[in-house]
Design an enzyme around this catalytic site. Structure first.
Site, short mmCIF file in Angstrom:
data_model
loop_
_atom_site.label_atom_id
_atom_site.label_comp_id
_atom_site.label_asym_id
_atom_site.label_seq_id
_atom_site.Cartn_x
_atom_site.Cartn_y
_atom_site.Cartn_z
N GLU A 1 0.81 -1.21 0.00
CA GLU A 1 0.00 0.00 0.00
C GLU A 1 0.86 1.28 0.00
O GLU A 1 0.33 2.37 -0.16
CB GLU A 1 -0.94 -0.01 1.21
CG GLU A 1 -1.98 -1.13 1.10
CD GLU A 1 -2.80 -1.33 2.36
OE1 GLU A 1 -4.01 -1.63 2.24
OE2 GLU A 1 -2.25 -1.22 3.48
N ASP B 1 -11.91 -6.94 -2.20
CA ASP B 1 -12.75 -8.14 -2.00
C ASP B 1 -14.15 -7.68 -1.55
O ASP B 1 -14.34 -6.52 -1.20
CB ASP B 1 -12.14 -9.06 -0.92
CG ASP B 1 -11.93 -8.34 0.40
OD1 ASP B 1 -10.81 -7.87 0.64
OD2 ASP B 1 -12.90 -8.17 1.16
N1 ADE Z 1 -9.12 -4.99 3.99
C1 ADE Z 1 -9.33 -5.53 2.77
N2 ADE Z 1 -10.35 -6.38 2.79
C2 ADE Z 1 -10.82 -6.39 4.07
C3 ADE Z 1 -11.86 -7.07 4.73
N3 ADE Z 1 -12.65 -7.93 4.08
N4 ADE Z 1 -12.04 -6.83 6.05
C4 ADE Z 1 -11.25 -5.96 6.71
N5 ADE Z 1 -10.25 -5.29 6.14
C5 ADE Z 1 -10.03 -5.50 4.82
#
Ligand code: ADE
Length: 228
Positions: A11, A196
């Protein structure tokens, strides 16, 4: 001086490459890289995952590097029907979804002491970020980003967070960076590209898409530093 925080190397590494006259100082095991990007003084750090690392990092940027503003960049899980993988969530405010003082009379997520649930981001920074994302032509949404020390991958977690806080994305640092900025009167904003859908597919999607999503957020930060 603008501080930029990411939780993971992916990042921040793309920003470190762009720093001129870079110098590194290590505090509490976190490397702080100072220098300039597009002529703007910056300090960059990979804080590590979760709210404690993020707060330690933000407080160090404020006290040791006297940052005028803090930008958090990285990836997040999607909580919005308007977003998908590689879309961008821009925080107008942050909440801590795992803060629970309800047994002693507080609202869900209310931060005892400052008595706030949502901590607002800096309006000027949000509008600069929005302008940059629009110009990139990426799908985006401005709204509340929810933070907690949990990787969200279950429907009931998503329902809890969206039900209580109407959040558009879930991550693990923004809320504590926001709280640290709020108590120190430092403007902040959170930029998160979706890696996601914070559901059963998240454990596979996160490693598959995190790199690409992190790079999208970095591109936005670079444009914001140009405009700031
Ligand atoms: N960062 C990226 N995906 C995430 C998720 N599903 N829950 C918490 N932090 C995240």
């Amino acid at each position: 001086m603008i501080g930029v925080i990411g939780a993971m190397q992916i990042e921040i590494d793309g920003l470190k490459e762009k720093v001129e006259n870079s110098q590194t100082v290590t505090v509490s095991g976190i490397d702080f890289v100072t220098g300039t990007i597009h002529g703007t003084d910056v300090v960059l750090a990979v804080c590590g995952m979760g709210k404690v690392f993020a707060a330690v990092c933000a407080q160090t940027m404020i006290l040791k590097f006297q940052v005028d503003a803090l930008i958090t960049t990285g990836v997040a899980g999607n909580l919005s029907e308007k977003l998908g993988i590689k879309s961008v969530a821009v925080a107008s405010s942050v909440v801590q979804h795992d803060m629970d003082l309800t047994p002693v009379g507080y609202a869900q997520g209310e931060l005892g002491g400052i008595n706030l649930v949502n901590i607002p981001c800096d309006k000027k920074l949000v509008s600069i970020v929005e302008h940059c994302v629009k110009a990139m032509g990426v799908n985006y949404q401005v709204g509340t980003i929810a933070t907690g020390d949990q990787f969200i991958n279950k429907l009931e977690q998503k329902r809890f967070i969206t039900g209580h806080f109407q959040a558009i994305a879930a991550e693990m640092e923004g809320g504590s960076i926001g709280q640290t900025c709020y108590i120190n009167h430092v403007p902040f904003v959170i930029i998160r590209a979706i890696s996601d859908d914070a559901d059963g597919s998240a454990p596979e999607d996160f490693p598959a898409f995190a790199n690409e999503a992190a790079a999208i957020s970095i591109e936005i930060v670079l444009d914001v530093l140009k405009e700031y």
